[in-house]
Write an enzyme that holds these catalytic residues in place. Structure first.
Site, PDB file in Angstrom:
ATOM      1  N   HIS A   8       0.795  -1.235   0.000  1.00 51.91           N
ATOM      2  CA  HIS A   8       0.000   0.000   0.000  1.00 51.91           C
ATOM      3  C   HIS A   8       0.817   1.270   0.000  1.00 51.91           C
ATOM      4  CE1 HIS A   8      -4.180  -1.412   0.455  1.00 51.91           C
ATOM      5  NE2 HIS A   8      -3.619  -2.465   1.025  1.00 51.91           N
ATOM      6  N   LYS A  60      -8.862  14.154   3.666  1.00 50.37           N
ATOM      7  CA  LYS A  60      -8.017  12.954   3.711  1.00 50.37           C
ATOM      8  C   LYS A  60      -7.148  13.097   4.943  1.00 50.37           C
ATOM      9  CE  LYS A  60      -6.384  14.079  -0.447  1.00 50.37           C
ATOM     10  NZ  LYS A  60      -6.444  12.779  -1.113  1.00 50.37           N
ATOM     11  N   ARG A  61      -6.454  12.013   5.349  1.00 50.98           N
ATOM     12  CA  ARG A  61      -5.567  12.131   6.494  1.00 50.98           C
ATOM     13  C   ARG A  61      -4.539  13.241   6.262  1.00 50.98           C
ATOM     14  NH1 ARG A  61      -5.814   8.310  10.825  1.00 50.98           N
ATOM     15  NH2 ARG A  61      -3.935   9.408  11.501  1.00 50.98           N
ATOM     16  N   LYS A  68       0.725  14.347   1.282  1.00 50.86           N
ATOM     17  CA  LYS A  68      -0.542  14.728   0.653  1.00 50.86           C
ATOM     18  C   LYS A  68      -0.616  16.234   0.372  1.00 50.86           C
ATOM     19  CE  LYS A  68      -3.120  10.845   2.735  1.00 50.86           C
ATOM     20  NZ  LYS A  68      -3.885  10.192   1.642  1.00 50.86           N
ATOM     21  N   THR A 117      -8.372   6.687  -2.818  1.00 46.89           N
ATOM     22  CA  THR A 117      -9.732   6.276  -3.154  1.00 46.89           C
ATOM     23  C   THR A 117     -10.681   7.458  -2.992  1.00 46.89           C
ATOM     24  OG1 THR A 117      -9.944   5.448  -0.898  1.00 46.89           O
ATOM     25  CG2 THR A 117      -9.521   3.818  -2.629  1.00 46.89           C
ATOM     26  N   LYS A 149     -14.171   8.717  -5.177  1.00 43.42           N
ATOM     27  CA  LYS A 149     -15.476   9.092  -4.606  1.00 43.42           C
ATOM     28  C   LYS A 149     -15.934  10.440  -5.163  1.00 43.42           C
ATOM     29  CE  LYS A 149     -13.922   6.918  -0.326  1.00 43.42           C
ATOM     30  NZ  LYS A 149     -13.307   7.237   1.000  1.00 43.42           N
TER      31      LYS A 149
HETATM   32  C1  LIG Z   1     -12.055   7.365   1.330  1.00 39.06           C
HETATM   33  C2  LIG Z   1     -11.616   7.825   2.657  1.00 39.06           C
HETATM   34  C3  LIG Z   1     -10.274   8.062   2.912  1.00 39.06           C
HETATM   35  C4  LIG Z   1      -9.192   7.920   1.856  1.00 39.06           C
HETATM   36  O1  LIG Z   1      -9.036   9.178   1.223  1.00 39.06           O
HETATM   37  P1  LIG Z   1      -7.733   9.487   0.328  1.00 39.06           P
HETATM   38  O2  LIG Z   1      -8.035  10.830  -0.252  1.00 39.06           O
HETATM   39  O3  LIG Z   1      -7.678   8.434  -0.721  1.00 39.06           O
HETATM   40  O4  LIG Z   1      -6.571   9.491   1.224  1.00 39.06           O
HETATM   41  C5  LIG Z   1      -9.912   8.498   4.167  1.00 39.06           C
HETATM   42  N1  LIG Z   1     -10.828   8.695   5.134  1.00 39.06           N
HETATM   43  C6  LIG Z   1     -12.137   8.484   4.914  1.00 39.06           C
HETATM   44  C7  LIG Z   1     -13.102   8.731   6.023  1.00 39.06           C
HETATM   45  C8  LIG Z   1     -12.584   8.046   3.674  1.00 39.06           C
HETATM   46  O5  LIG Z   1     -13.884   7.814   3.488  1.00 39.06           O
END
Ligand SMILES: *Cc1c(COP(=O)(O)O)cnc(C)c1O
Length: 858
Positions: free
Chosen positions: A379, A570-571, A576, A678, A682
């Protein structure tokens, strides 16, 4: 008391168009609800709290799962298909109520029933706690995969840990992150079923004796693993799979020696120590922390799960008779184990230990089975995230496993020496053990050696691992390496979270897209349909207004729903590059200040995400964003042109409200660092345009939609590599770019922190002198790309056309596609969109126990 709202009425109208609630279903559901309120919650309507109503609703919905769940498991027992076991330290499930109603196909009946009883179902849905047993993308991926395996009718199991505390709740106090424990089980969990009768012992510590009969791991301490099962319903196919999470329980005789010494009270108190193993989720995303408790968590999962897998393998049927399989020859035909990162990779030496020390197999035979069964998903390539357990610690907690790892390594290196005689570099690079003062086990190398397939999670990432972390492994065994681009479940990430968009899509192309997301391609024929364009715009506007209302209620902030919603959730992580976003915000602010009459597209820039509690820089970035927000939002010159909001406590249930409201999705990691992402998918599925780098799955998103429909900026992966080799000097960019220099000087001089001008010195120091992620190198390109975004936003028709192209091109990113690829190319099982019969269609009663020979089919 919960009452019916206007939006609730609208939703009922929308849903009932397609998912017809029959009068009989509604009456039955009301009866079930009242029965649960009375018998399960022991309340009457007068004294019931909204939570009582939620729990009565959840139990009524759960009743619809039960028969399907038992029957699915019986079906697997009868048919004995190859089982797929997904092993993950994280499952970021979020809420289950609405998802269950949708997947079972009872949403409209429930809506109607609750409406008739004068209850607001949306208010009740909000009461459910998120199951936050994950940090971010990796844990959410596991949750999407379980949904897809059930929807594809596969005998898929999710195995993990039932943390008593999930990911912490984030509070912002004085602009800083504060962590609060996530006591998510406080009011009980209506979805889980404990199985206290099936405890499994897990051993730790002790020592190893060797004699002519083999190795004996003795003087161990035992902790019991108690399974908790949660149902995973497929989409309207009557399949219900199982997620089994282990909870640590101390054994009956724990600390008996204290008891014998007479210290009974201390003996009882000490029972808690053993149970600490599953107390709390480690809140690190993409960071390795080599703590003993975490090692014990990882092994606890592996040991309990493998015993369970073997128990299920042994029990099989011949005709109507249950028999015990007494050979493991068929094991690779009946079992596939997928390792979600290296976190559960101790399963490899553990299965070897069981086969050799307990089943008395030869090394060769045991190893042959192991490597056919395991597959490993990588990952990340960030070095700080790779697990390297110290041999000292590993040998202390799991002495026999360290021996087995050394033996795996010895045999592996012997093979390396045959292939590459007298090549010390190869031996060093391919070894499972990293030499040094403190010898370490490289868990990624262990996972590669012990697996028949190794996959990355996006095309670019799978290429990078072949060139970098696993370069020599790739040369040695190229056939092991493969790509499986991540995906998301369209049930939660479109149908559930965006019913407005789902309905206008289904009006045009029917609702097959829910399980065949490629069908969204058909939307391209409506690219010039003025009604469809208007509908898309209306739904986005409604979603933005809904989010604005939530932000007013939760954070007491006013946002302008006519502004461009520019969102990065995102985190929080340096790779990032939330800092790049922040520099853009400051740049826009300075431009407005310089020319207060400047005509710019009004933006609401929202940033949300949790920082690991021990990650200083990430926490400073949160603080900086909040400080910048204060200055920008309180400056009268800015007016409604720019608003900055930190979205507190980003989590799955919040994502479901934020993402459908986004105009612009920020995916701005340094090229080569984000394995897939991911969140990017979305947003695309929900009709946001993306501003992003050519990183992770962004690359494939662009391929699917065409480069004219996405805003790509900055260096590509190759250019990042060249800059790295050439030597990156942030000062060059700082000195040659006036706007960039101004923003950095402001941060450095305390413009955003006047009471503590030095507050962000460390941030500036990193950016100028130690920036591994080249923020300044992409700054100019990013700012210019944002100007193009604003330009396009002025043309709503063109913007919306690109939006439709995004939605129509997102089919590839369904986790159904991802899982079908894992199934065919790694697990050797055939996915189907098979359906089991409805529960009432069965000829034999499902309670018919003799069919099971009295054996539990779970
Ligand atoms: C989808 C999702 C992530 C992953 O987001 P990335 O932008 O791909 O890092 C992190 N936290 C939550 C709550 C999510 O639903």
């Amino acid at each position: 008391m919960a009452t019916v709202s206007q939006s609730d009425l609208e939703r009922r109208k929308q849903i009932s168009v397609r998912n017809i609630a029959t009068v009989g279903n509604v009456i039955e559901f009301k009866q079930a609800f009242n029965r649960h309120l009375h018998y399960t919650l022991v309340k009457d309507r007068i004294v019931s709290t909204p939570r009582d109503f939620f729990l009565a609703l959840a139990h009524s919905v759960r009743d619809h799962l039960t028969s399907r769940w038992i029957r699915t498991q019986q079906n697997y027992y009868e048919k004995d298909p190859k089982r797929v076991y997904y092993l993950s330290l994280e499952y970021y499930m979020g809420r289950s109520l609405t998802n269950t109603m949708i997947n079972i196909g009872i949403q409209s009946a429930c809506d109607e029933a609750l409406y008739q009883m004068g209850l607001d179902i949306e208010e009740l849905e909000e009461i459910e706690e998120d199951a936050g047993l994950g940090n971010g993308g990796l844990g959410r991926l596991a949750a999407c995969f379980l949904d897809s395996m059930a929807t594809l009718g596969m005998a898929g199991y999710g195995y993990g840990l039932r943390y008593e505390y999930g990911i912490f709740a984030q509070k912002i106090v004085n602009d800083e992150q504060i962590e609060e424990p996530d006591d998510w089980l406080r009011f009980g969990n209506p979805w889980e079923k404990s199985r206290p009768e099936y405890l499994i012992p897990v051993h730790f510590y002790g020592r190893v004796l060797h004699d002519e009969s083999g190795a004996h791991w003795v003087d161990t301490s035992v902790v019991q693993a108690m399974p908790y099962d949660s149902p995973i319903p497929g989409y309207q196919n009557n399949y219900v799979n199982t997620m089994r999470l282990w909870c640590a329980k101390s054994p009956h005789n724990f600390n008996l020696k204290f008891f014998n010494n007479g210290d009974y009270i201390q003996a009882v108190i000490d029972r808690n120590y053993a149970e600490n193993i599953t107390r709390v989720l480690y809140p690190n995303d993409n960071v390795f922390e080599g703590r003993e408790l975490r090692l014990k968590q990882e092994y606890f999962l592996c040991a309990a799960t493998l015993q369970d897998i073997i128990r299920r393998y042994r029990k099989t049927k011949v005709g109507e008779k249950t028999i015990e399989r007494n050979s493991f020859d068929e094991f690779p035909d009946k079992v596939a184990i997928q390792l979600n990162d290296t976190h559960p990779s101790l399963a490899i030496p553990e299965l070897m230990r069981i086969f050799m020390d307990i089943e008395k197999m030869t090394w060769e035979k045991a190893w042959n089975i192991c490597t056919k069964v395991f597959a490993y998903t990588n990952h990340t390539v960030l070095p700080e995230a790779l697990e390297r357990w110290s041999c000292g610690l590993l040998g202390h907690v799991l002495p026999r496993h360290l021996e087995i790892i050394f033996e795996i390594n010895a045999r592996h290196l012997a093979r390396v020496s045959e292939l590459y005689p007298n090549n010390l570099d190869k031996l060093r690079n391919l070894s499972l053990i990293e030499e040094g003062d403190d010898k370490k086990v490289n868990m990624a190398n262990l996972a590669v050696v012990g697996s028949h397939k190794v996959n990355g999670v996006a095309a670019i990432h799978s290429d990078i691992i072949k060139k970098t972390v696993f370069k020599d492994f790739y040369e040695m065994t190229p056939e092991k390496f493969t790509n499986k681009t991540n995906g998301i479940t369209p049930r939660r990430w479109l149908k559930l979270c965006n019913p407005g968009l789902s309905d206008i899509i289904s009006d045009k192309i029917g609702d097959d897209w829910v399980v065949h997301l490629d069908q969204l391609q058909q939307l391209k024929q409506f690219i010039n349909d003025p009604n469809f364009i208007r509908d898309i715009q209306r739904v986005k506007q409604e979603n933005k207004m809904r989010l604005a209302k939530i932000l007013k209620k939760e954070l007491d902030v006013d946002v302008n729903p006519a502004s461009l919603f520019d969102i990065q959730v995102k985190r929080l992580h340096e790779y990032k590059r939330q800092l790049l976003n922040c520099l853009h915000i400051i740049t826009l602010y300075n431009r407005i200040k310089r020319d207060p009459n400047l005509s710019i597209v009004p933006r609401t820039i929202m940033i949300g995400g949790k920082a690991a509690p021990g990650y200083h820089m990430a926490k400073q970035i949160i603080r900086l964003i909040n400080k910048v927000a204060k200055v920008v939002n309180n400056d009268p010159v800015v007016g409604n042109k720019l608003k900055v909001i930190f979205l507190e406590n980003y989590r799955v249930s919040f994502a479901e409200k934020i993402i459908p409201a986004a105009d612009l999705s920020e995916q701005i990691s340094t090229a080569g660092t984000e394995a897939s992402g991911t969140g990017n998918m979305k947003f695309m599925l929900n009709g946001a345009l993306t501003i992003g780098t050519l990183d992770g799955a962004n690359v494939e998103m662009m391929e699917e939609m065409g480069e004219e429909n996405i805003f790509i900026f900055g260096m590509n992966e190759q250019e990042v590599g060249e800059l790295q080799r050439r030597g990156y000097n942030a000062w060059d960019y700082y000195n040659s770019n006036v706007e960039l220099k101004t923003t950095i000087d402001q941060i450095n001089n305390g413009f955003f922190s006047p009471h503590d001008p030095d507050m962000f010195k460390d941030v500036v120091n990193v950016l100028l002198n130690h920036d591994r992620f080249f923020v300044f190198a992409d700054y100019q390109s990013y700012v210019e790309c944002q100007e193009k975004v604003s330009e396009l936003y002025k043309n709503p028709l063109e913007w919306t056309r690109k939006t439709i192209y995004n939605i129509a091109s997102s089919g590839k990113f369904s986790s159904d596609r991802t899982i079908a690829e894992y199934a065919r190319e790694i697990w050797n099982v055939e996915p189907t969109f098979d359906k089991l019969p409805d529960p009432h269609e069965t000829t034999k009663p499902i309670e018919n126990g003799d069919k099971m020979n009295g054996k539990n089919s779970f």
